[in-house]
Write a protein that holds these residues in place. Structure first.
Motif, PDB file in Angstrom:
ATOM      1  N   GLU B  67     -41.323  36.662  42.364  1.00 41.08           N
ATOM      2  CA  GLU B  67     -42.624  36.053  42.588  1.00 41.08           C
ATOM      3  C   GLU B  67     -43.686  36.686  41.697  1.00 41.08           C
ATOM      4  OE1 GLU B  67     -43.248  35.338  46.652  1.00 41.08           O
ATOM      5  OE2 GLU B  67     -45.415  35.217  46.431  1.00 41.08           O
ATOM      6  N   ARG B  69     -42.962  38.238  38.654  1.00 41.90           N
ATOM      7  CA  ARG B  69     -42.631  38.016  37.252  1.00 41.90           C
ATOM      8  C   ARG B  69     -42.762  36.544  36.909  1.00 41.90           C
ATOM      9  NH1 ARG B  69     -36.757  39.759  36.066  1.00 41.90           N
ATOM     10  NH2 ARG B  69     -36.524  38.008  37.480  1.00 41.90           N
ATOM     11  N   GLY B  70     -42.306  35.689  37.803  1.00 42.99           N
ATOM     12  CA  GLY B  70     -42.309  34.253  37.551  1.00 42.99           C
ATOM     13  C   GLY B  70     -40.967  33.673  37.923  1.00 42.99           C
ATOM     14  N   HIS B  71     -40.872  32.358  37.998  1.00 42.73           N
ATOM     15  CA  HIS B  71     -39.603  31.755  38.362  1.00 42.73           C
ATOM     16  C   HIS B  71     -39.535  30.317  37.890  1.00 42.73           C
ATOM     17  CE1 HIS B  71     -42.045  30.118  41.572  1.00 42.73           C
ATOM     18  NE2 HIS B  71     -42.369  31.349  41.922  1.00 42.73           N
ATOM     19  N   TYR B  72     -38.325  29.761  37.964  1.00 46.88           N
ATOM     20  CA  TYR B  72     -38.137  28.357  37.610  1.00 46.88           C
ATOM     21  C   TYR B  72     -38.559  27.483  38.772  1.00 46.88           C
ATOM     22  CZ  TYR B  72     -35.295  29.710  33.603  1.00 46.88           C
ATOM     23  OH  TYR B  72     -34.851  30.225  32.434  1.00 46.88           O
ATOM     24  N   TRP B  81     -40.174  26.847  33.725  1.00 41.89           N
ATOM     25  CA  TRP B  81     -40.542  28.236  34.010  1.00 41.89           C
ATOM     26  C   TRP B  81     -42.028  28.332  34.355  1.00 41.89           C
ATOM     27  CZ3 TRP B  81     -38.497  32.720  35.243  1.00 41.89           C
ATOM     28  CH2 TRP B  81     -39.327  33.852  35.199  1.00 41.89           C
ATOM     29  N   ASP B  83     -44.954  31.244  35.050  1.00 46.04           N
ATOM     30  CA  ASP B  83     -45.295  32.671  35.031  1.00 46.04           C
ATOM     31  C   ASP B  83     -45.782  33.129  36.399  1.00 46.04           C
ATOM     32  OD1 ASP B  83     -44.687  33.062  32.424  1.00 46.04           O
ATOM     33  OD2 ASP B  83     -46.760  32.935  31.690  1.00 46.04           O
ATOM     34  N   GLY B  84     -45.365  34.317  36.799  1.00 50.97           N
ATOM     35  CA  GLY B  84     -45.970  34.947  37.978  1.00 50.97           C
ATOM     36  C   GLY B  84     -47.228  35.686  37.549  1.00 50.97           C
ATOM     37  N   PRO B  85     -47.938  36.284  38.489  1.00 44.75           N
ATOM     38  CA  PRO B  85     -49.198  36.950  38.137  1.00 44.75           C
ATOM     39  C   PRO B  85     -49.036  38.099  37.144  1.00 44.75           C
ATOM     40  CG  PRO B  85     -48.626  37.319  40.450  1.00 44.75           C
ATOM     41  CD  PRO B  85     -47.703  36.278  39.928  1.00 44.75           C
ATOM     42  N   ALA B  88     -48.519  36.380  33.697  1.00 42.05           N
ATOM     43  CA  ALA B  88     -49.700  35.634  33.268  1.00 42.05           C
ATOM     44  C   ALA B  88     -50.829  36.575  32.857  1.00 42.05           C
ATOM     45  CB  ALA B  88     -50.170  34.710  34.385  1.00 42.05           C
TER      46      ALA B  88
END
Ligand SMILES: Nc1ncnc2c1ncn2[C@@H]1O[C@H](COP(=O)(O)OP(=O)(O)O)[C@@H](O)[C@H]1O
Ligand SMILES: [Mg+2]
Ligand SMILES: [Zn+2]
Lengths: 474, 238
Positions: B67, B69-72, B81, B83-85, B88
């Protein structure tokens, strides 16, 4: 000339005199009424659990200590004590007459002040009966001095009438003296307050009045004469009535003075304090902990969002092709049940009750040079009753207990105020550092209160992270 | 033995320094800790970097690293994809605020190592195989109720500055009317059973207009404690 009153040995039953979770909501705020700010908070003790008190309200501004009943009815006593904090002398003076006299006039002074500012002392009916009973007992014993003092102390409150009532049947000389003092103390205090345009009379004016009261009572032989004595030795606020029940046996008690001294644990500079020897015992665990006993095998759950694709076959079904870790209740909780934690067995019980199936709960404390770590919940079963009572009053075995915790299942929670000790309940810098080190290496989290641990337990497995993007305007 | 805590005088907080640091471009990573409601999060959101986007997240033990880092995300049958906080904020050279960092799970904390590195070495490689480096201006402010001791040494070591907050920012008191301000100053540092945070005082003040001060105290603090506070306020101003 004259003797000093015998030193009062007020005994605080350890632990129970301290506010518990149940009584905390009734704690007063003396710090808000002081004229000057002070960084040291007041220490507030529950008079319902102190042995040997004559009155259930007591203020010591010098030691910053308040003794009041921590219950609904006690609110009026708390207000009276707060009025002392606001208006009474910083340091109780020394007087050459019985200190109870000074305090009775002081009580009249602050009660009249409360009345003037529109917060008159209104005693709950049940306590009013108790106070009237005491006055009647004074009368029966022939202790007219005490009876009159009690009456003076009640000026400006709604128990005044009831206290002076028995006096009507007394010898006319006594009756007249009582009525005279009742009137003169009131008018002199009120006039003195008017003169300075304050809610209460000045310290000086009040002192003079007390001295005159002493002279009169002494001349009638109604109260024993005393040499120079501090008012701190007085019996407490006579207007507040007798302490409630809960004054139990005399074991495990210390005097207020001892308590104050024990307040600050001496740390020895040499630092050669050894931790006590600890035995680990498993309490019988007859009861099953109800609640979430779900199997613990599953570590992942499918999710529609994620970064690790594990189940492509679910794409057409529900799109949950990713896996996400599931967090389970579990881990180990270690509770410091030494006296300073002031934990009640109900609190421990509550914690054990929410401990899920995978959580192990242990408590520890010690006495002298040894202590005990007792496992009170394990594998979904828990101990009950006396097995939740602390072993001792001291810590003694923090270090071995933490070492034990560091070996148990994660997460590891230590419920403690963080203060640690070894043999003889002494602390040292070395010991503290050693504990800090074990705590760090063992990834142990310390929580100050049982409630924090309970919140931590019930939070688990629910709330997900909140992501919020904050746009800032200049 | 009855009570072991030695009462140490509270060290004042140098809020001017905190503001100065938060406005400085040289300050990349800060760990701001102290009791709840002292204004740590407020400072991290409002001091310095005015008018820019700030990325903020509050960690709990359930926050998955993904959450951050980011996720698909599936969009019309395709995976896109997001970006997570962390990612970003790095990309945009923004400020990243992480609240309650010690409450995060070890995975989330592990993700902090590469992010807290110096500007030359910080980088994150995503599952997309892209490697993100921090754009100039990237800043990480962590706020916490617990002390930095709760973090592994190596992580502690990665903060440019570590500052303890022991009292609310003066501006926070200024939001209160005069009759509550002194009480707020004296009650935020009491032992936890009696502590009344500035947040509570602000709530009491907001509600009093409609329902009166006593009822506002009851609503915010409960009836018994509300009465204790109310009577202390009345006696205090007498
Ligand atoms: N510098 C400030 N100026 C104005 N209000 C403040 C300031 N600092 C704190 N506050 C007020 O105090 C409340 C609590 O602050 P917050 O930052 O959430 O505390 P913390 O993060 O330390 O728990 C905020 O909601 C805000 O209303
Ligand atoms: Mg915060
Ligand atoms: Zn009194």
């Amino acid at each position: 000339m004259g003797k000093r009153p015998k030193r009062r040995r007020v005994r605080i039953r350890k632990q129970s005199a301290y506010p518990t979770h149940r009584t905390q909501q009734h704690l007063p705020y003396p710090e808000l009424v002081e004229s000057e700010p002070n960084d040291t908070p007041y220490r507030i003790l529950d008079s319902n659990h102190i042995d040997g008190l004559i009155s259930n309200g007591l203020t010591n501004k010098q030691d910053r200590q308040l003794i009041v009943p921590l219950d609904q009815n006690g609110h009026v006593v708390s207000n009276h004590e707060l009025a002392h904090v606001k208006w009474s002398p910083e340091i109780w003076p020394k007087v050459r007459y019985h200190p109870n006299i000074f305090l009775a006039v002081e009580d009249a002074r602050v009660n009249l002040g409360l009345e003037r500012i529109g917060m008159p002392m209104q005693v709950p009916p049940s306590d009013r009966v108790e106070i009237a009973k005491l006055a009647f007992q004074d009368f029966q014993r022939g202790d007219y001095g005490m009876l009159i003092l009690r009456g003076i102390a009640s000026l400006g409150t709604d128990v005044e009438e009831a206290i002076f009532e028995p006096l009507a049947q007394a010898d006319p000389i006594i009756r007249e003296l009582g009525n005279d003092l009742r009137e003169s103390v009131r008018t002199r205090l009120e006039r003195a307050a008017d003169r300075i345009e304050k809610p209460v009379a000045s310290d000086r004016a009040t002192g003079k009045i007390a001295k005159d009261v002493a002279k009169r009572l002494e001349s009638y032989g109604l109260i024993e004469k005393c040499g120079l004595t501090s008012v701190a030795e007085a019996d407490g606020c006579l207007v507040c009535g007798p302490p409630g029940e809960g004054c139990g046996d005399g074991d495990g008690v210390l005097t207020i003075d001892d308590g104050a001294r024990a307040h600050t644990r001496r740390e020895r500079s040499g630092g050669d304090v050894d931790p006590g020897t600890m035995k680990i015992v498993m309490a019988p665990t007859p009861q099953r902990i109800l609640g979430n006993q779900r199997a613990l095998e599953r570590k992942w759950r499918p999710a529609a969002e994620g970064s690790v694709v594990t189940a492509v076959h679910r794409m057409p079904i529900d799109g949950a092709i990713f896996r996400r870790p599931i967090r389970h209740r579990g881990g180990t909780i270690l509770i410091d049940t030494s006296g300073s934690m002031r934990l009640s067995s109900e609190e421990i019980d509550r914690l054990v009750r929410v401990a899920g199936g995978a959580t192990m709960v242990a408590m520890y404390s010690g006495d002298g040079d040894e202590g005990e770590l007792r496992i009170i919940a394990k594998d979904g079963r828990r101990a009950v009753g006396m097995h939740l009572d602390p072993y001792g009053q001291g810590n003694i075995v923090d270090l071995p207990a933490l070492e034990w915790l560091a070996e148990q299942a994660m997460p590891r929670i230590w419920v403690s105020d963080g203060s640690v000790s070894g043999c003889g309940d002494r602390g040292s810098k070395e010991l503290r550092l050693a504990c800090a080190d074990v705590k760090r290496r063992g990834q142990i989290e310390r929580l100050g209160k049982v409630d924090d641990a309970i919140a931590r337990m019930s939070r688990r497995g629910r709330r997900a992270a909140r992501v919020d993007r904050t746009k800032k305007k200049s | 033995m009855a009570e072991k805590k030695v009462v140490e005088p509270r060290r004042p907080t140098d809020w001017a320094l905190v503001e100065e640091l938060l406005s400085s471009e040289e300050m990349r990573t800060m760990f701001l800790y102290g009791d709840p409601s002292l204004g740590k999060t407020y400072a991290a959101y409002h001091f310095g970097r005015t008018g820019e986007e700030i990325y903020a997240i509050t960690l709990t033990e359930d926050t998955p690293a993904a959450e951050l880092r980011g996720h698909y995300v599936p969009v019309e049958g395709e995976l896109v994809w997001r970006d997570g906080p962390f990612t970003a904020a790095m990309r945009n050279g923004s400020r990243l605020v992480i609240n309650e960092v010690t409450h995060g799970p070890p995975e989330a904390q592990s993700l902090l190592y590469p992010v807290l590195e110096s500007i030359e070495t910080a980088r994150l490689t995503l599952p997309t195989n892209e490697t993100v480096r921090p754009a100039p201006g990237f800043q990480v402010i962590c706020t916490d109720n617990l002390t930095p001791d709760e973090l592994p040494d190596a992580l502690q070591d990665r903060f440019d500055c570590t500052i303890e907050v022991t009292e609310p920012h003066p501006n926070a008191f200024d939001k209160l009317p005069a009759d509550l301000r002194q009480a707020a100053r004296r009650s935020f540092a009491l032992e936890s059973a009696r502590r009344v945070s500035i947040r509570r005082w602000l709530a009491i003040d907001r509600l009093r207009g409609k329902i009166g001060l006593r009822k506002a105290c009851h609503a915010v603090l409960g009836p018994a404690r509300g009465d204790q506070i109310m009577d202390a306020l009345n006696l205090g101003k007498a």
